[in-house]
Design a protein around this motif. Sequence first.
Motif, short mmCIF file in Angstrom:
data_model
loop_
_atom_site.label_atom_id
_atom_site.label_comp_id
_atom_site.label_asym_id
_atom_site.label_seq_id
_atom_site.Cartn_x
_atom_site.Cartn_y
_atom_site.Cartn_z
N TRP A 161 -8.98 -41.61 -37.36
CA TRP A 161 -7.85 -41.69 -36.45
C TRP A 161 -7.61 -43.14 -36.05
N GLU B 272 -1.53 -31.79 -40.67
CA GLU B 272 -0.34 -32.49 -41.15
C GLU B 272 -0.77 -33.70 -41.97
N ARG C 2 -4.30 -26.34 -30.17
CA ARG C 2 -3.80 -27.69 -29.90
C ARG C 2 -3.93 -28.58 -31.13
N MET C 3 -5.01 -28.40 -31.89
CA MET C 3 -5.29 -29.26 -33.03
C MET C 3 -4.73 -28.69 -34.34
N ASN D 101 -0.38 -39.13 -40.11
CA ASN D 101 -0.06 -38.71 -38.73
C ASN D 101 -1.27 -38.77 -37.80
N MET D 102 -2.41 -39.19 -38.30
CA MET D 102 -3.63 -39.20 -37.47
C MET D 102 -3.65 -40.44 -36.56
N ARG E 1 -1.93 -28.76 -35.65
CA ARG E 1 -1.09 -29.72 -36.36
C ARG E 1 -1.91 -30.82 -37.04
N TYR E 2 -3.22 -30.84 -36.80
CA TYR E 2 -4.11 -31.82 -37.40
C TYR E 2 -4.03 -31.81 -38.92
N ARG F 41 0.15 -40.85 -30.72
CA ARG F 41 1.26 -40.00 -31.15
C ARG F 41 0.93 -38.53 -30.87
N TRP F 42 -0.28 -38.12 -31.16
CA TRP F 42 -0.68 -36.72 -31.02
C TRP F 42 -0.91 -36.29 -29.59
N PHE F 43 -1.39 -37.22 -28.79
CA PHE F 43 -1.81 -36.87 -27.44
C PHE F 43 -0.98 -37.57 -26.37
#
Length: 101
Positions: free
Chosen positions: A28, A81, A75-76, A85-86, A78-79, A90-92
């Motif tokens: 990440w 993807e 929640r994860m 995207n990591m 979409r991980y 952006r994710w959080f």
Amino acid sequence: MKIEKGYKQWIDKEDRRTSGEIDYGVWWGLYERRFPWWRVSWIRETGELYTVNLSNLDEFIILGNFTTEEEVERRMARYCEPFDNMVITRWFASELSHKED
């Protein structure tokens, strides 16, 4: 977003140290998809989803709190993807913006 210091002391608290974790990857980025790399994990016992800087093991961020494995998995979800995207911010973004209030 608040980057905390003292990861080793934080993670060494007994309920964290003795708990199982679910790992969500070690590649990440914080603001974009590049070094330094951060690992994202969820601690079963405490429900904390956190990230730790793998280049500076003193830095970590609490990303959220989830009571059950099902909650954190949702929640994860979409991980899976694309790898690009990591990016933690952006994710959080919504979770992190609440922490600054």
